[in-house]
Enzyme design. Sequence first.
Site, PDB file in Angstrom:
ATOM      1  N   ASP A  61      43.693  34.935  49.271  1.00  0.00           N
ATOM      2  CA  ASP A  61      44.351  35.969  50.064  1.00  0.00           C
ATOM      3  C   ASP A  61      43.906  37.343  49.595  1.00  0.00           C
ATOM      4  OD1 ASP A  61      46.960  36.610  51.890  1.00  0.00           O
ATOM      5  OD2 ASP A  61      46.839  38.009  50.209  1.00  0.00           O
ATOM      6  N   TYR A  85      43.297  46.226  49.667  1.00  0.00           N
ATOM      7  CA  TYR A  85      43.144  45.812  48.270  1.00  0.00           C
ATOM      8  C   TYR A  85      41.820  46.301  47.682  1.00  0.00           C
ATOM      9  CZ  TYR A  85      46.925  42.448  49.269  1.00  0.00           C
ATOM     10  OH  TYR A  85      48.100  41.841  49.622  1.00  0.00           O
ATOM     11  N   LYS A 109      43.664  41.147  55.705  1.00  0.00           N
ATOM     12  CA  LYS A 109      44.694  41.852  56.471  1.00  0.00           C
ATOM     13  C   LYS A 109      44.218  43.246  56.850  1.00  0.00           C
ATOM     14  CE  LYS A 109      47.898  39.813  53.144  1.00  0.00           C
ATOM     15  NZ  LYS A 109      47.014  39.906  51.977  1.00  0.00           N
ATOM     16  N   HIS A 135      48.868  43.894  58.482  1.00  0.00           N
ATOM     17  CA  HIS A 135      49.475  43.984  57.148  1.00  0.00           C
ATOM     18  C   HIS A 135      50.947  44.391  57.203  1.00  0.00           C
ATOM     19  CE1 HIS A 135      48.046  44.519  52.736  1.00  0.00           C
ATOM     20  NE2 HIS A 135      49.225  43.961  52.789  1.00  0.00           N
ATOM     21  N   ILE A 155      51.568  32.588  47.338  1.00  0.00           N
ATOM     22  CA  ILE A 155      50.277  33.084  46.841  1.00  0.00           C
ATOM     23  C   ILE A 155      50.457  33.816  45.501  1.00  0.00           C
ATOM     24  CG2 ILE A 155      48.982  33.161  48.988  1.00  0.00           C
ATOM     25  CD1 ILE A 155      49.906  36.048  49.381  1.00  0.00           C
ATOM     26  N   LYS A 157      49.577  35.392  41.888  1.00  0.00           N
ATOM     27  CA  LYS A 157      48.355  36.025  41.381  1.00  0.00           C
ATOM     28  C   LYS A 157      48.421  36.119  39.875  1.00  0.00           C
ATOM     29  CE  LYS A 157      49.718  40.790  41.065  1.00  0.00           C
ATOM     30  NZ  LYS A 157      49.255  42.160  40.981  1.00  0.00           N
ATOM     31  N   SER A 158      47.251  36.120  39.259  1.00  0.00           N
ATOM     32  CA  SER A 158      47.125  36.295  37.819  1.00  0.00           C
ATOM     33  C   SER A 158      45.655  36.559  37.521  1.00  0.00           C
ATOM     34  CB  SER A 158      47.601  35.042  37.064  1.00  0.00           C
ATOM     35  OG  SER A 158      47.406  35.208  35.669  1.00  0.00           O
ATOM     36  N   VAL A 159      45.393  37.194  36.389  1.00  0.00           N
ATOM     37  CA  VAL A 159      44.004  37.358  35.944  1.00  0.00           C
ATOM     38  C   VAL A 159      43.743  36.524  34.701  1.00  0.00           C
ATOM     39  CG1 VAL A 159      43.780  39.664  36.937  1.00  0.00           C
ATOM     40  CG2 VAL A 159      44.598  39.410  34.577  1.00  0.00           C
ATOM     41  N   ARG A 171      47.012  30.942  32.930  1.00  0.00           N
ATOM     42  CA  ARG A 171      48.137  31.046  33.864  1.00  0.00           C
ATOM     43  C   ARG A 171      47.712  30.649  35.272  1.00  0.00           C
ATOM     44  NH1 ARG A 171      51.363  36.335  33.057  1.00  0.00           N
ATOM     45  NH2 ARG A 171      51.704  35.260  31.084  1.00  0.00           N
ATOM     46  N   ASN A 225      49.635  27.772  37.264  1.00  0.00           N
ATOM     47  CA  ASN A 225      50.211  27.983  38.591  1.00  0.00           C
ATOM     48  C   ASN A 225      49.681  26.981  39.604  1.00  0.00           C
ATOM     49  OD1 ASN A 225      51.708  30.171  37.683  1.00  0.00           O
ATOM     50  ND2 ASN A 225      50.283  31.714  38.452  1.00  0.00           N
TER      51      ASN A 225
END
Length: 260
Positions: free
Chosen positions: A48, A53, A78, A109, A226, A228-230, A234, A238
Site C-alpha cells: 500500500d 507518500y 492513492k 485518498h 496494513i 507498517k514497520s521498518v 517486526r 506482523n
Amino acid sequence: MTATQQPTAALPGGGAMPLLGFGTWQITGTACTDAVRAALDAGYRHLDTATMYRNEAEVGRALADSDVPRREVFVTTKLPPERASAARSTLEASLSALGVEQVDLWLVHWSTGDDDVALWREFIAARDAGLARDVGVSNFSLAQLDELAEATGVMPAVNQVRWAPSLFDADVLEGHRQRGVVLEGYSPFKSTDLDDPVLVEIAGAHGVTTAQVVLRWHLDHGVVVIPKSVTPERIAANADVLGFALTGIERGRVDGLARS
C-alpha cells in the site's frame, strides 16, 4: 506465510485482495525499499502506497528487485484530492514510478470536500481504460459511498479508513458488507493500547504478541489491515498471524475495547 495461505477479499474487477497488507506511510528513501523487500521476503503480497507518500519509486524498485512475480503482488496507490484536476496524469505518473502497467487498486485518498462525484467519474474512466483493476476511496463515510454509487451506478470496491479495536463499530462494518464494499483499516496500532489486559490475556492464550492479536482480529472480521514497520523482525512478526485464530468469545472481547 505463503501466498496460497493468505485470506483474501474478492473485488469486482476479479482480483483477490490479501487481507494482510504492508503499509508504507512515512517510510521513504532506501528505508522504504529495504522495508518493502523485507515485507515481500516475509510473505506479504499486498503493498500500500500513495502519491502523497512520495515513495512510489522506492516501492516499485523493491518490487522489481524481488523474486516475486508482479502478478502475485497486489499494489494499491492513492490520489490526493488536490490533484483531482489532473487525476489521470497523476495515476500515469504513479504507474511509471511503480514500474507497473496497472495498479490493482486506486483510491481517492480523502474527500475533495466539493465534487467527489466528478472525481469518481475520472476513477471509473481510468479503471475502464485498464490503468487500475479496481477503484475505491479512503476516509469516506457510508453516506459518501452511497452518494458516489447513486450518481454513477458504481459503488467503490474498497473504503480504507482508520480502524482498530478501540474504533470498532459494528454498524460501520455491517454497512460496508451490505454495500459490497471491502473495509480496509489503517493505523491498527496507533489507536491501540497494546498493554491492555484483554489483549495481553488473549495473546498469552495463543502464545503470540498483542500486536499479532490485533492483526488477527482484523482478519477474523474480514477487514483488510496494513501494518507498517521498518524493522525486519517486526515485519516478519506482523506477517506471522495465520497460524492461529481468535475464538468468537475472544473476538467479542476485543470488540468490547471500543466501549471500555
